[in-house]
Write a protein that holds these residues in place. Structure first.
Motif, PDB file in Angstrom:
ATOM      1  N   GLY A 239     -68.023 -11.613  60.064  1.00  0.00           N
ATOM      2  CA  GLY A 239     -67.212 -12.560  59.310  1.00  0.00           C
ATOM      3  C   GLY A 239     -66.174 -13.226  60.186  1.00  0.00           C
ATOM      4  O   GLY A 239     -65.911 -14.442  60.065  1.00  0.00           O
ATOM      5  N   ARG A 240     -65.534 -12.432  61.085  1.00  0.00           N
ATOM      6  CA  ARG A 240     -64.546 -13.020  61.985  1.00  0.00           C
ATOM      7  C   ARG A 240     -65.194 -14.007  62.940  1.00  0.00           C
ATOM      8  O   ARG A 240     -64.623 -15.061  63.260  1.00  0.00           O
ATOM      9  CB  ARG A 240     -63.843 -11.905  62.760  1.00  0.00           C
ATOM     10  N   ALA A 262     -53.004 -15.275  65.058  1.00  0.00           N
ATOM     11  CA  ALA A 262     -54.341 -15.031  65.596  1.00  0.00           C
ATOM     12  C   ALA A 262     -54.396 -13.705  66.348  1.00  0.00           C
ATOM     13  O   ALA A 262     -55.377 -12.951  66.235  1.00  0.00           O
ATOM     14  CB  ALA A 262     -54.747 -16.180  66.510  1.00  0.00           C
ATOM     15  N   LEU A 263     -53.351 -13.379  67.122  1.00  0.00           N
ATOM     16  CA  LEU A 263     -53.340 -12.119  67.867  1.00  0.00           C
ATOM     17  C   LEU A 263     -53.269 -10.921  66.926  1.00  0.00           C
ATOM     18  O   LEU A 263     -53.963  -9.908  67.128  1.00  0.00           O
ATOM     19  CB  LEU A 263     -52.157 -12.097  68.840  1.00  0.00           C
ATOM     20  N   GLU A 268     -55.906  -6.319  64.438  1.00  0.00           N
ATOM     21  CA  GLU A 268     -56.247  -5.629  63.196  1.00  0.00           C
ATOM     22  C   GLU A 268     -57.749  -5.480  63.046  1.00  0.00           C
ATOM     23  O   GLU A 268     -58.252  -4.442  62.593  1.00  0.00           O
ATOM     24  CB  GLU A 268     -55.665  -6.390  62.013  1.00  0.00           C
ATOM     25  N   GLY A 269     -58.489  -6.492  63.427  1.00  0.00           N
ATOM     26  CA  GLY A 269     -59.936  -6.431  63.268  1.00  0.00           C
ATOM     27  C   GLY A 269     -60.592  -5.438  64.197  1.00  0.00           C
ATOM     28  O   GLY A 269     -61.642  -4.884  63.875  1.00  0.00           O
ATOM     29  N   ARG A 276     -57.715   2.235  69.214  1.00  0.00           N
ATOM     30  CA  ARG A 276     -56.446   1.841  68.624  1.00  0.00           C
ATOM     31  C   ARG A 276     -55.889   0.625  69.367  1.00  0.00           C
ATOM     32  O   ARG A 276     -55.797   0.603  70.598  1.00  0.00           O
ATOM     33  CB  ARG A 276     -55.429   2.981  68.711  1.00  0.00           C
ATOM     34  N   VAL A 277     -55.523  -0.374  68.580  1.00  0.00           N
ATOM     35  CA  VAL A 277     -54.973  -1.602  69.147  1.00  0.00           C
ATOM     36  C   VAL A 277     -53.641  -1.883  68.475  1.00  0.00           C
ATOM     37  O   VAL A 277     -53.555  -1.954  67.242  1.00  0.00           O
ATOM     38  CB  VAL A 277     -55.921  -2.810  68.952  1.00  0.00           C
ATOM     39  N   THR A 278     -52.594  -2.032  69.276  1.00  0.00           N
ATOM     40  CA  THR A 278     -51.288  -2.416  68.756  1.00  0.00           C
ATOM     41  C   THR A 278     -50.920  -3.790  69.291  1.00  0.00           C
ATOM     42  O   THR A 278     -51.309  -4.157  70.409  1.00  0.00           O
ATOM     43  CB  THR A 278     -50.213  -1.399  69.163  1.00  0.00           C
TER      44      THR A 278
END
Length: 384
Positions: A239-240, A262-263, A268-269, A276-278
């Protein structure tokens, strides 16, 4: 002649016609009783031959040898015309010889023949006793000299016009060639941009989908719930990808694009239990859309590499926008790599994007130490 201007092309022919009509008028009006039918026929034939020479000259190739031959033919025919002229006006045609010579053989040839004809006219006048006091002879000499000067000036102007036209045509041809080169470079630049966009955007999402589907396949029997979550994540990644395709199309319509949003959406996606993404945004984004998109593509490429190649499980994305510059940092705890040995298309693509906007990208990594990608755009490059 090598002149394209119609008035100059027809000047000699008009003079031939005027002299022909004048001579015939003298014959018909009985003003030349000594003229024989043979001389009149020769007079007409020579002028018609001169008209034919002009037609031949206009339509033939311009070579020096050919020009010399035609000039000699003109001189011979002019002598025949003057010898048989019943009215005595054919002498005016002598001014055409330097005129033709100037065009076909150059300025020196034209001036040389003009001087020779003027000297010949003075010598001919000198054969008449007390010619200096004869108003008719002096007037004829003066008019002949003026005629030579006028024809040489006309020839010089016409030659310069022709040279200017040739230079203008050459300049137009060079400009067209430059336009073609610019168009080719623009097309090449656009192709490169599209290639980078496909690699950075769709390539990133396809990687995410591939990872999630592989995960679903691996956990299908062991942990069906985990497999279902992986399939759901793959659906979201698809979808993204579809949204970004639409955004790329929307970019052509100048729709808004916000880097911070956008970032955060990108982080989040990708964020899940195993990756893990921060994301942290400091400051605002007072720069134009090309700069925002370039930084976003760098973040996207760095995250894709972290997930696909680095085997990282934690990534930090930091965007700092100050009065001096916008700096994007993407750091992972993966296995790292030797930067000088990297041969993929991602790093050169990132550098090309930033370099085009006056920025730079550096990659800090080594085997076993993780990777840190830093992209920087100075204020002059990023301000609107």
């Amino acid at each position: 002649m090598a002149v394209d201007a119609p008035p100059l092309r027809w000047m000699a022919s008009l003079l031939y016609g005027a002299v022909l009509l004048t001579g015939l008028y003298f014959v018909v009006a009985g003003l030349a009783p000594e003229a024989s039918a043979m001389s009149v026929a020769g007079f007409v034939a020579a002028l018609l031959a001169l008209l034919g020479v002009e037609q031949l000259d206009w339509r033939g190739p311009s070579t020096r040898r050919r020009a010399i031959v035609l000039l000699c033919v003109r001189i011979l025919l002019l002598e025949l015309v003057n010898a048989a002229d019943p009215g005595g006006f054919a002498r005016v045609l002598y001014v055409l010889v330097p005129f033709f010579a100037y065009f076909s053989l150059g300025r020196k040839a034209g001036l040389g023949l003009a001087s020779a004809y003027l000297v010949a006219a003075v010598l001919r006048a000198g054969s008449v006793p007390d010619w200096q006091t004869n108003p008719e002879i002096v007037s004829d000499l003066l008019m002949f000299a003026i005629g030579l000067v006028l024809t040489l000036v006309t020839a010089a102007v016409a030659v310069e016009q022709q040279r200017s036209r040739i230079r203008a045509e050459q300049l137009v041809a060079e400009l067209r060639q430059a336009q073609r080169q610019v168009a080719e470079l623009s097309a090449a630049g656009e192709r490169n941009r599209l290639a980078r966009d496909i690699h950075d955007s769709l390539g990133h999402h396809l990687t995410a989908i591939s990872v999630q589907l592989a995960k679903a396949e691996a956990f299908r029997d062991l942990d069906p719930a985990a497999a279902d979550r992986a399939v759901s994540d793959a659906h979201r990644a698809a979808g993204r990808a579809l949204r970004e395709v639409r955004e790329s199309v929307g970019a052509l319509r100048a729709e808004p694009f916000f880097l911070a949003t956008a970032l955060e959406s990108l982080a989040e996606g990708l964020d899940d239990a195993g990756f893990r993404v921060t994301c942290e945004i400091v400051g605002t984004e007072p720069f134009d859309r090309p700069a925002r998109e370039a930084l976003y593509r760098v973040a996207q490429e760095a995250l894709t590499n972290a997930r696909r190649h680095a085997r990282a499980d934690r990534v930090e994305v930091l965007l700092r926008c100050t009065d001096a510059a916008a700096v994007l940092e993407v750091s992972d705890n993966g296995r790292g790599f030797a930067v000088e040995a990297a041969n993929g298309s991602g790093l050169p693509g990132m550098r090309e994007r930033l370099a085009a906007l006056g920025g730079s990208v550096r990659v800090e990594s080594a085997p076993g130490t993780g990777t840190r990608v830093v992209a920087e755009l100075p204020r002059l490059a990023v301000l609107s």
